[in-house]
Design a protein around this motif. Structure first.
Motif, PDB file in Angstrom:
ATOM      1  N   PHE A 157      16.478   1.078  -6.444  1.00 20.07           N
ATOM      2  CA  PHE A 157      15.289   1.265  -7.338  1.00 20.07           C
ATOM      3  C   PHE A 157      14.331   0.465  -6.431  1.00 20.07           C
ATOM      4  CE2 PHE A 157      18.445   1.705 -10.590  1.00 20.07           C
ATOM      5  CZ  PHE A 157      17.989   2.990 -11.249  1.00 20.07           C
ATOM      6  N   GLN A 158      14.626   0.049  -5.138  1.00 22.26           N
ATOM      7  CA  GLN A 158      13.962  -0.651  -4.184  1.00 22.26           C
ATOM      8  C   GLN A 158      13.606  -2.051  -4.957  1.00 22.26           C
ATOM      9  OE1 GLN A 158      11.832   2.223  -1.965  1.00 22.26           O
ATOM     10  NE2 GLN A 158      10.563   1.005  -1.246  1.00 22.26           N
ATOM     11  N   THR A 159      12.756  -2.693  -4.554  1.00 24.13           N
ATOM     12  CA  THR A 159      12.439  -4.267  -5.017  1.00 24.13           C
ATOM     13  C   THR A 159      10.953  -4.545  -4.802  1.00 24.13           C
ATOM     14  OG1 THR A 159      13.233  -6.201  -4.281  1.00 24.13           O
ATOM     15  CG2 THR A 159      13.361  -4.532  -2.579  1.00 24.13           C
ATOM     16  N   HIS A 191      -3.669   0.662 -13.284  1.00 23.64           N
ATOM     17  CA  HIS A 191      -2.794   1.539 -13.795  1.00 23.64           C
ATOM     18  C   HIS A 191      -1.319   1.431 -14.127  1.00 23.64           C
ATOM     19  CE1 HIS A 191      -6.193   4.255 -14.753  1.00 23.64           C
ATOM     20  NE2 HIS A 191      -6.602   4.046 -13.518  1.00 23.64           N
ATOM     21  N   ARG A 192      -0.662   0.600 -13.153  1.00 23.61           N
ATOM     22  CA  ARG A 192       0.772   0.392 -13.338  1.00 23.61           C
ATOM     23  C   ARG A 192       0.794  -0.600 -14.528  1.00 23.61           C
ATOM     24  NH1 ARG A 192       5.729  -0.432  -9.851  1.00 23.61           N
ATOM     25  NH2 ARG A 192       6.821  -2.064 -10.951  1.00 23.61           N
ATOM     26  N   ARG A 193       0.073  -1.469 -14.548  1.00 26.77           N
ATOM     27  CA  ARG A 193       0.100  -2.662 -15.444  1.00 26.77           C
ATOM     28  C   ARG A 193      -0.126  -1.929 -16.916  1.00 26.77           C
ATOM     29  NH1 ARG A 193      -3.907  -6.144 -14.961  1.00 26.77           N
ATOM     30  NH2 ARG A 193      -3.638  -6.339 -12.689  1.00 26.77           N
ATOM     31  N   GLN A 231       8.354   4.935   1.244  1.00 26.94           N
ATOM     32  CA  GLN A 231       7.585   4.027   2.258  1.00 26.94           C
ATOM     33  C   GLN A 231       6.550   3.450   1.783  1.00 26.94           C
ATOM     34  OE1 GLN A 231       7.753   7.417   2.367  1.00 26.94           O
ATOM     35  NE2 GLN A 231       5.933   8.268   3.380  1.00 26.94           N
ATOM     36  N   HIS A 232       6.278   1.969   2.121  1.00 24.46           N
ATOM     37  CA  HIS A 232       4.886   1.676   1.691  1.00 24.46           C
ATOM     38  C   HIS A 232       3.939   1.437   3.093  1.00 24.46           C
ATOM     39  CE1 HIS A 232       6.622  -1.247  -1.731  1.00 24.46           C
ATOM     40  NE2 HIS A 232       7.136   0.091  -1.754  1.00 24.46           N
ATOM     41  N   ARG A 233       2.681   1.246   2.848  1.00 25.30           N
ATOM     42  CA  ARG A 233       1.771   1.086   3.837  1.00 25.30           C
ATOM     43  C   ARG A 233       1.223  -0.164   4.081  1.00 25.30           C
ATOM     44  NH1 ARG A 233      -3.910   1.876   4.995  1.00 25.30           N
ATOM     45  NH2 ARG A 233      -4.256   1.501   2.726  1.00 25.30           N
ATOM     46  N   ARG A 280       6.857  -5.399  -5.608  1.00 25.48           N
ATOM     47  CA  ARG A 280       5.786  -5.177  -6.283  1.00 25.48           C
ATOM     48  C   ARG A 280       5.616  -3.737  -6.783  1.00 25.48           C
ATOM     49  NH1 ARG A 280       1.596  -8.702  -5.724  1.00 25.48           N
ATOM     50  NH2 ARG A 280       2.283 -10.617  -4.235  1.00 25.48           N
ATOM     51  N   ARG A 281       6.465  -2.708  -6.151  1.00 27.32           N
ATOM     52  CA  ARG A 281       6.255  -1.416  -6.531  1.00 27.32           C
ATOM     53  C   ARG A 281       7.508  -1.089  -6.898  1.00 27.32           C
ATOM     54  NH1 ARG A 281       1.506   1.358  -3.689  1.00 27.32           N
ATOM     55  NH2 ARG A 281       1.778   2.955  -5.561  1.00 27.32           N
ATOM     56  N   GLN A 282       8.462  -1.888  -7.252  1.00 31.93           N
ATOM     57  CA  GLN A 282       9.999  -1.582  -7.660  1.00 31.93           C
ATOM     58  C   GLN A 282       9.772  -0.449  -8.847  1.00 31.93           C
ATOM     59  OE1 GLN A 282      12.606  -4.933  -8.401  1.00 31.93           O
ATOM     60  NE2 GLN A 282      13.918  -3.640  -9.478  1.00 31.93           N
ATOM     61  N   CYS A 283      10.475   0.465  -8.797  1.00 25.60           N
ATOM     62  CA  CYS A 283      10.655   1.783  -9.574  1.00 25.60           C
ATOM     63  C   CYS A 283      10.418   1.429 -11.224  1.00 25.60           C
ATOM     64  CB  CYS A 283      11.955   2.340  -9.822  1.00 25.60           C
ATOM     65  SG  CYS A 283      12.142   3.678 -10.841  1.00 25.60           S
ATOM     66  N   VAL A 284       9.240   1.849 -12.060  1.00 26.91           N
ATOM     67  CA  VAL A 284       8.987   1.644 -13.241  1.00 26.91           C
ATOM     68  C   VAL A 284      10.029   2.044 -14.098  1.00 26.91           C
ATOM     69  CG1 VAL A 284       6.516   1.510 -12.942  1.00 26.91           C
ATOM     70  CG2 VAL A 284       7.559   3.530 -13.577  1.00 26.91           C
ATOM     71  N   THR A 337      20.018  13.737 -10.861  1.00 28.22           N
ATOM     72  CA  THR A 337      21.093  13.827  -9.615  1.00 28.22           C
ATOM     73  C   THR A 337      22.094  12.643  -9.660  1.00 28.22           C
ATOM     74  OG1 THR A 337      19.311  14.707  -8.417  1.00 28.22           O
ATOM     75  CG2 THR A 337      21.106  13.722  -7.117  1.00 28.22           C
ATOM     76  N   THR A 338      21.718  11.508 -10.414  1.00 23.14           N
ATOM     77  CA  THR A 338      22.617  10.250 -10.439  1.00 23.14           C
ATOM     78  C   THR A 338      23.867  10.864 -11.390  1.00 23.14           C
ATOM     79  OG1 THR A 338      20.843   9.052  -9.773  1.00 23.14           O
ATOM     80  CG2 THR A 338      22.669   7.903 -10.921  1.00 23.14           C
ATOM     81  N   LEU A 339      23.539  11.364 -12.583  1.00 22.13           N
ATOM     82  CA  LEU A 339      24.464  11.707 -13.318  1.00 22.13           C
ATOM     83  C   LEU A 339      25.260  12.842 -12.888  1.00 22.13           C
ATOM     84  CD1 LEU A 339      22.343  12.558 -16.618  1.00 22.13           C
ATOM     85  CD2 LEU A 339      24.431  10.941 -16.472  1.00 22.13           C
ATOM     86  N   PHE A 351      -6.821  -0.063  -8.164  1.00 12.33           N
ATOM     87  CA  PHE A 351      -6.735   1.108  -9.280  1.00 12.33           C
ATOM     88  C   PHE A 351      -5.201   1.083  -9.238  1.00 12.33           C
ATOM     89  CE2 PHE A 351      -6.094   5.455  -9.969  1.00 12.33           C
ATOM     90  CZ  PHE A 351      -7.122   5.956 -10.570  1.00 12.33           C
ATOM     91  N   TRP A 352      -4.274   1.156  -8.494  1.00 13.97           N
ATOM     92  CA  TRP A 352      -2.773   1.169  -8.775  1.00 13.97           C
ATOM     93  C   TRP A 352      -2.353   0.221  -9.510  1.00 13.97           C
ATOM     94  CZ3 TRP A 352       0.298  -2.391  -6.474  1.00 13.97           C
ATOM     95  CH2 TRP A 352       1.614  -2.463  -6.769  1.00 13.97           C
ATOM     96  N   GLU A 353      -2.882  -1.146  -9.236  1.00 15.70           N
ATOM     97  CA  GLU A 353      -2.393  -2.335 -10.011  1.00 15.70           C
ATOM     98  C   GLU A 353      -2.891  -2.241 -11.468  1.00 15.70           C
ATOM     99  OE1 GLU A 353      -2.242  -6.761  -8.618  1.00 15.70           O
ATOM    100  OE2 GLU A 353      -2.971  -5.520  -7.200  1.00 15.70           O
ATOM    101  N   GLY A 398       0.747  -1.412  -0.111  1.00 17.11           N
ATOM    102  CA  GLY A 398       0.075  -0.123   0.012  1.00 17.11           C
ATOM    103  C   GLY A 398       0.886   1.319   0.056  1.00 17.11           C
ATOM    104  N   ARG A 399       0.172   2.392  -0.337  1.00 15.58           N
ATOM    105  CA  ARG A 399       0.650   3.680  -0.010  1.00 15.58           C
ATOM    106  C   ARG A 399       0.267   4.451   0.786  1.00 15.58           C
ATOM    107  NH1 ARG A 399       5.986   3.323  -2.328  1.00 15.58           N
ATOM    108  NH2 ARG A 399       5.857   3.944  -4.449  1.00 15.58           N
ATOM    109  N   SER A 400       0.735   5.366   1.615  1.00 14.65           N
ATOM    110  CA  SER A 400      -0.049   6.152   2.505  1.00 14.65           C
ATOM    111  C   SER A 400      -0.201   7.596   1.517  1.00 14.65           C
ATOM    112  CB  SER A 400       0.854   6.394   3.669  1.00 14.65           C
ATOM    113  OG  SER A 400       2.115   6.801   3.173  1.00 14.65           O
TER     114      SER A 400
END
Ligand code: HEM
Length: 482
Positions: free
Chosen positions: A421-423, A110-112, A359-361, A425-429, A296-298, A106-108, A80-82
């Motif tokens: 990029f974290q890890t 749209h992310r897909r 952070q996740h919720r 289900r929500r790993q960075c798209v 920033t990374t560059l 809703f998130w799942e 989840g997300r807060s």
């Protein structure tokens, strides 16, 4: 009833340790301006998991990399997300929109949808590489024009250049790198986030402070920037609606509008005004999450390459070997560039620009490793601690790309404890785009220039700053290689 209820919940589970806080503020005052440093200190004191209170918000911080992987991959209850409404483009909707802040079905959905469309439009393919290379070329031309004079704000050169390839796929438009309106929009966004850290991020953790002290807390400034961004993106969607042709779907916005037009089911995530607002919010997420992070990374990359002895020459040797100094570096070269691959991993580790992850919720009460994580708890992965843990890396304070190479230096070795990029289900798209962009920019810039600090400028201070850990400004001189 509350006492009995809490007692019955905690009886059978291990107690999550953590620092004691004060009423209403919790542990906020202990965090200071560099929250990640305090998170690391606490993990030394309390171990793999501990609990803190951010205002009245309960949060657990996880510092064991295997646990981070497990908690974010296995159970949907931890995906989840807060809601942090002050950041939202549409704060009055019943649930959060966009990709970064939404959750559940809703998130799942749209992310897909987003990932499928990005792939179909060329994400990770040679078309995208071509778009990135055009931006690299423009930046190189801009650097050429400096003719060995000092360049002092690298990040601002990169900020729009890194998003353009994605923006072309999303909206069929690219930005001029020096577009004054856009640059102001981006600068204001970064400044407002920076100021938020200066006030300890209070409005994120204690929302009512924003309403009571809107000026002091930075709430008013933040809302102004969010609303300016929203107007700019709503305009892009409006232009697409006006020019929409079902038989000619040019980009992500068109495909999304088409999906909306086909939808008659009122419960569908693609139905009506909410869906259109989601589209605007999702574009905002791409813009927000893609510009500051990659630029920033560059900038860190350039700083480290010129700061640590021997790195620039080894990097250039490998580039020259692969290209025979006669053509651009392409992503296909990556497999024959072990040192470069290792260098980019080390830049990502050493900079750790999202030090406490996003952070996740917990969406329900759930037991993890014998600890009860209660519904609505925030879960932070302690990425900075993981990336600087001597038990994992041996000498984490040293900038040493070789740690990602085999002993003979010929083979690149991934290390699964690195997770910028974290890890799960929500790993960075945007991971693959960010990796390709950093690779293509750095290799082609250092193919063209040898860079060093401007000896006339003051030495750069070393402490990173901001919500996204950024280098303090530094000046360089670029000399074209023969
Ligand atoms: C070096 C560059 C980048 C870094 C270090 C980075 C890091 C992260 C991190 C740590 C997360 C949180 C994942 C989670 O909650 O589990 C995230 C999420 C996200 N990133 Fe990135 N990111 C980068 C570049 C990009 C780019 C270029 C884009 C543009 C497509 C992007 C779009 C997103 C989005 C939309 C999410 C939310 C995913 C979700 O909640 O489902 N990021 N990123």
């Amino acid at each position: 009833f509350w006492v009995l209820n809490t007692a019955s919940k905690t009886q059978t589970y291990k107690r999550i340790p953590g620092p004691t806080g004060v009423p209403f503020l919790g542990n906020i005052l202990q965090l200071g301006k560099q929250m990640h440093i305090q998170f690391c200190k606490w993990s030394k004191q309390y171990g793999d998991i501990y609990e803190v209170k951010l205002g009245t918000q309960r949060a657990v911080v996880i510092s064991n990399p295997k646990w981070v992987k497990e908690i974010f991959s296995t159970d949907t209850a931890f995906s989840g997300r807060s809601r942090i409404q002050c950041f939202e483009m549409y704060p009055d909707t019943p649930f959060a929109l966009g990709i970064v802040s939404s959750e559940g079905e809703f998130w799942e959905t749209h992310r897909r949808f987003l990932l499928r469309q990005l792939r179909d439009f060329g994400f990770g393919k040679s078309y995208m590489e071509q778009l990135v290379l055009e931006e690299v070329q423009e930046v190189i031309e801009r650097f050429r024009k400096t003719k060995g004079k000092s360049v002092s704000d690298l990040k601002s050169v990169f900020v729009l250049a890194v998003i353009n390839s994605l923006w072309t796929i999303l909206t069929s438009k690219r930005f001029q790198h020096d577009d004054p309106k856009l640059n102001t929009l981006v600068e204001n966004l970064h400044k407002v986030l920076f100021d938020l850290v200066e006030t300890g991020g209070m409005i994120m953790f204690i929302p009512w402070i924003g309403r009571i002290l809107p000026e002091w807390s930075g709430y008013n400034k933040l809302r102004k920037v969010v609303e300016d961004n929203r107007s700019f993106l709503e305009e892009a969607v409006k232009e697409h609606k006006d020019a929409f042709q079902e038989h000619n779907l040019r980009d992500f916005i068109d495909v999304y509008l088409n999906e909306m037009n086909k939808t008659v089911d009122t419960t569908s995530p693609f139905y009506g005004e909410t869906a259109e607002q989601h589209l605007v919010a999702a574009l905002g997420d791409m813009f927000g999450a893609g510009t500051d992070t990659t630029s920033t990374t560059l900038t860190w990359g350039i700083l480290y390459i010129i700061k640590f002895p021997g790195v620039q020459s080894k990097f250039q040797q490998e580039i020259d070997l692969v290209t025979a100094n006669s053509r651009n570096v392409s992503v296909n070269d990556r497999s024959s560039m072990p040192y470069t691959s290792a260098l980019i991993e080390e830049i990502l580790r050493y900079s750790s620009i999202v030090p406490g992850g996003v952070q996740h919720r917990a969406t329900e009460d759930k037991v993890f490793k014998g600890y009860l994580i209660q519904k609505d708890t925030w879960i932070f992965p302690n990425l900075y601690h993981i990336h600087y843990n001597p038990e994992i890396w041996g000498d984490p304070e040293a900038f040493r790309p070789e740690r990602f190479l085999s002993e003979d230096g010929k083979v690149f070795k991934k290390n699964e404890n690195l997770m910028p990029f974290q890890t799960g289900r929500r790993q960075c798209v945007g991971e693959s785009l960010a990796r390709d962009t950093v690779f293509l920019f750095l290799t082609n810039i250092f193919r063209t220039f040898t860079i060093h600090f401007d000896s006339n400028a003051p030495k750069p201070p070393v402490d990173p700053m901001g919500l996204i850990l950024s280098p303090q400004p530094f000046s360089v001189v670029m000399n074209e290689r023969s």
